[in-house]
Write a protein that holds these residues in place. Structure first.
Motif, PDB file in Angstrom:
ATOM      1  N   SER A  39       0.847  -1.183   0.000  1.00 15.74           N
ATOM      2  CA  SER A  39       0.000   0.000   0.000  1.00 15.74           C
ATOM      3  C   SER A  39       0.889   1.241   0.000  1.00 15.74           C
ATOM      4  O   SER A  39       1.759   1.390   0.865  1.00 15.74           O
ATOM      5  CB  SER A  39      -0.934   0.004   1.210  1.00 15.74           C
ATOM      6  N   PRO A  40       0.711   2.149  -0.959  1.00 19.69           N
ATOM      7  CA  PRO A  40       1.672   3.245  -1.156  1.00 19.69           C
ATOM      8  C   PRO A  40       1.703   4.268  -0.032  1.00 19.69           C
ATOM      9  O   PRO A  40       2.730   4.900   0.192  1.00 19.69           O
ATOM     10  CB  PRO A  40       1.206   3.881  -2.469  1.00 19.69           C
ATOM     11  N   ASN A  41       0.617   4.448   0.680  1.00 14.85           N
ATOM     12  CA  ASN A  41       0.560   5.524   1.672  1.00 14.85           C
ATOM     13  C   ASN A  41       1.121   5.146   3.037  1.00 14.85           C
ATOM     14  O   ASN A  41       1.656   5.992   3.744  1.00 14.85           O
ATOM     15  CB  ASN A  41      -0.880   6.007   1.837  1.00 14.85           C
ATOM     16  N   TRP A  88      -1.700   0.667  -7.815  1.00 18.00           N
ATOM     17  CA  TRP A  88      -2.266   1.039  -6.525  1.00 18.00           C
ATOM     18  C   TRP A  88      -2.105   2.546  -6.320  1.00 18.00           C
ATOM     19  O   TRP A  88      -1.023   3.098  -6.489  1.00 18.00           O
ATOM     20  CB  TRP A  88      -1.519   0.302  -5.426  1.00 18.00           C
ATOM     21  N   LYS A  89      -3.208   3.204  -5.937  1.00 22.70           N
ATOM     22  CA  LYS A  89      -3.182   4.635  -5.644  1.00 22.70           C
ATOM     23  C   LYS A  89      -4.144   4.933  -4.506  1.00 22.70           C
ATOM     24  O   LYS A  89      -5.352   4.625  -4.608  1.00 22.70           O
ATOM     25  CB  LYS A  89      -3.565   5.445  -6.887  1.00 22.70           C
ATOM     26  N   LYS A 256      10.121   4.762 -13.280  1.00 21.34           N
ATOM     27  CA  LYS A 256       9.589   5.227 -11.992  1.00 21.34           C
ATOM     28  C   LYS A 256      10.014   6.677 -11.755  1.00 21.34           C
ATOM     29  O   LYS A 256      11.183   7.021 -11.945  1.00 21.34           O
ATOM     30  CB  LYS A 256      10.087   4.358 -10.832  1.00 21.34           C
ATOM     31  N   GLN A 309      13.519  -0.723  -6.440  1.00 22.33           N
ATOM     32  CA  GLN A 309      12.413   0.097  -5.949  1.00 22.33           C
ATOM     33  C   GLN A 309      12.994   1.318  -5.265  1.00 22.33           C
ATOM     34  O   GLN A 309      14.121   1.289  -4.748  1.00 22.33           O
ATOM     35  CB  GLN A 309      11.519  -0.669  -4.975  1.00 22.33           C
ATOM     36  N   ALA A 356       6.738   1.018   0.054  1.00 23.34           N
ATOM     37  CA  ALA A 356       5.657   2.000   0.137  1.00 23.34           C
ATOM     38  C   ALA A 356       6.183   3.312  -0.442  1.00 23.34           C
ATOM     39  O   ALA A 356       6.968   4.010   0.196  1.00 23.34           O
ATOM     40  CB  ALA A 356       5.196   2.178   1.571  1.00 23.34           C
ATOM     41  N   SER A 357       5.771   3.645  -1.638  1.00 26.30           N
ATOM     42  CA  SER A 357       6.424   4.707  -2.404  1.00 26.30           C
ATOM     43  C   SER A 357       6.043   6.122  -1.973  1.00 26.30           C
ATOM     44  O   SER A 357       6.810   7.054  -2.182  1.00 26.30           O
ATOM     45  CB  SER A 357       6.091   4.538  -3.888  1.00 26.30           C
ATOM     46  N   ASN A 358       4.874   6.318  -1.365  1.00 28.64           N
ATOM     47  CA  ASN A 358       4.396   7.670  -1.103  1.00 28.64           C
ATOM     48  C   ASN A 358       4.509   8.094   0.354  1.00 28.64           C
ATOM     49  O   ASN A 358       3.930   9.086   0.758  1.00 28.64           O
ATOM     50  CB  ASN A 358       2.930   7.801  -1.531  1.00 28.64           C
TER      51      ASN A 358
END
Length: 486
Positions: A39-41, A88-89, A256, A309, A356-358
């Motif tokens: 989950s990104p957040n 996923w956003k 990315k 990543q 988790a990118s964000n």
């Protein structure tokens, strides 16, 4: 002390022998994994896609599960996920299902992690072969083959009739933006038509640029000029004009955006940015979209960069899964100028890395396997704590309950030029390092691939079953194999 070691060895051997050997039917019930996402957040949920053969129905089911780490439960989203990676956003997961639609429309399905429901969005009569979210969850950019009008289609069919293959059947692509409101399509806007096929699309964090990679519409590799990166200025009105960003003899992939606006991509076996066309080990680069300057990461690493990543959106640098010799291990690099650091991990092979990118979350999810441990999904609180990771799946638990072959790396020297060559030796169960065993040489396809310290089971990766049948299996990684020591 020697007596204690002897007794311990006898106890371990007896425990191993107590397990039954793997059968052929069990071998073909191995579950493979095609996607792992966080989950990104907040990094508190893991999305896992598996493929499992249902033999009595002669189908392969693509299960997509959501694992909630705090609740320690899992939710089945669908058994018909496509091989297309989900996107996923925020609280929504966009995905494409493999089932045929009765209305000849192609859909993007949205799964809400709040309601645990799937919402189908009818998008296009043409197949959607790539898509990405905007910085918000209110729009999606996607590409399809440029559609024909009914008149164009009829004229084409009259001219070519029953001809099956012909160059004129290939068309370029069209990139669109679809706006979403209350889980329905509110508007679709055509952004640009191009003569090439779009491979990947990524939107900048500020929402002002769209970058995409291209390939020939025929999917046949004919000239390198067809493989480049382009950008679209989303602040302008459509139709937009693509701006070419790269001029090289390489195929860029795995795009990315970092939070600082730099664009990451890899080049693997398909050209080189440093000069003439060269099929090298996988490499990682960043592109400054404004100045067009390209920098290479992990310049001293001699192995194959399989995947990467961003850590905390790029603020913490990158984590790489690199293949060197017969293992895939994790490495980190805080900036392009910093040293590459090998992380302390288990012997074996790491794959399908997810972060988790964000957010500021340091959680990391990945697949892991070794000679006697089947592939499963693991989660660690930090990339520095790989050996403390816990598995969240048990899809291949049956293999852990079987007496499996044990392997080791095997190296020798070419007598002509003294080049070291390596491979994997896989011993029959309970016969590790015994002598005078019948030898089976299993040569992998090439020139890439590379056999590893990993447990896989399918029609192509059959070494485990051959060793179980009593063979000493040699899997040579000849020169040209990825991760090769030379």
């Amino acid at each position: 002390m020697r007596l204690l070691i002897t007794l311990l060895f006898i106890w371990v051997s007896s425990c191993s022998s107590a397990k039954p050997k793997l059968t052929l039917e069990e071998f073909f019930n191995y579950t493979s994994f095609s996607y792992v996402g966080l989950s990104p957040n907040d990094g508190e949920a893991v999305l896992v896609q598996t493929s499992h053969r249902i033999w009595d129905r002669n189908v392969s089911e693509e299960h997509l599960h959501l694992y909630r780490l705090k609740e320690k439960d899992r939710i089945l989203i669908t058994t018909q996920a496509s091989s297309f990676d989900p996107r996923w956003k925020d609280d929504f997961i966009a995905l494409i299902l493999s089932e045929d639609s009765p209305d000849n429309m192609n859909y993007i399905h949205l799964y809400s992690t709040r309601t645990n429901k799937l919402y189908p969005l009818p998008i296009s009569k043409e197949y959607i072969h790539t898509y990405t979210w905007s910085p918000t969850s209110s729009s999606i950019y996607f590409a399809t083959r440029t559609p024909w009008s009914d008149e164009q289609k009829a004229a084409h069919e009259r001219e070519w009739r029953d001809v099956i293959e012909y160059r004129e059947q290939y068309r370029g692509d069209t990139i669109y933006r679809v706006d979403i409101e209350n889980m329905t399509v509110s508007h679709i806007e055509l952004l640009v038509n191009i003569s090439l096929r779009v491979v990947e699309i990524v939107c900048s964090p500020d929402g002002k640029q769209l970058v995409f990679s291209t390939q020939p519409p025929s999917l046949m590799m004919e000239q390198m000029v067809d493989y480049e990166l382009y950008s679209l200025d989303l602040t302008k009105t459509s139709p937009l004009v693509p701006v070419r960003l790269t001029y090289n003899l390489a195929i860029e992939a795995d795009l990315k955006w970092a939070v600082d606006g730099s664009l990451f991509f890899t080049v693997t076996h398909s050209g080189s940015l440093e000069g003439p066309y060269l099929e090298s080990q996988g490499r990682l680069y960043t592109l400054n979209v404004t100045t067009r300057q390209i920098e290479r990461w992990a310049t001293q690493y001699t192995g194959q960069i399989n995947e990467y990543q961003l850590l905390q959106g790029g603020r913490g640098g990158v984590v790489l899964f690199g293949q060197l010799s017969t293992e895939i291990q994790a490495y980190t690099q805080r900036s392009v100028k910093d040293e590459l650091v090998k992380q302390n991990g288990w012997p074996g092979s790491y794959q399908n890395i997810a972060t988790a990118s964000n957010s500021n979350s340091s959680t990391i999810a990945f697949l892991y396997s070794n000679y006697q441990k089947p592939l499963e999904v693991y989660v660690a609180n930090n990339v520095n704590q790989l050996t403390e990771a816990q598995n969240i799946t048990n899809e291949n638990q049956l293999f852990s309950n079987r007496n499996l072959p044990l392997g080791k790396p095997y190296r020798w020297i070419n007598e002509e030029d003294k080049t070291p060559i390596e491979g994997v030796l896989l011993y029959p169960p309970d016969k590790f390092e015994e002598k005078n065993l019948p030898l089976f040489v299993l040569i992998h396809g090439g020139p890439y691939r590379g056999d590893l310290n990993i447990l896989l089971a399918n029609w192509y990766k059959c070494a485990v079953m051959m060793a179980t049948a009593g063979w000493l299996v040699l899997q040579p990684n000849y020169r040209g194999s990825i991760g090769n020591l030379t």
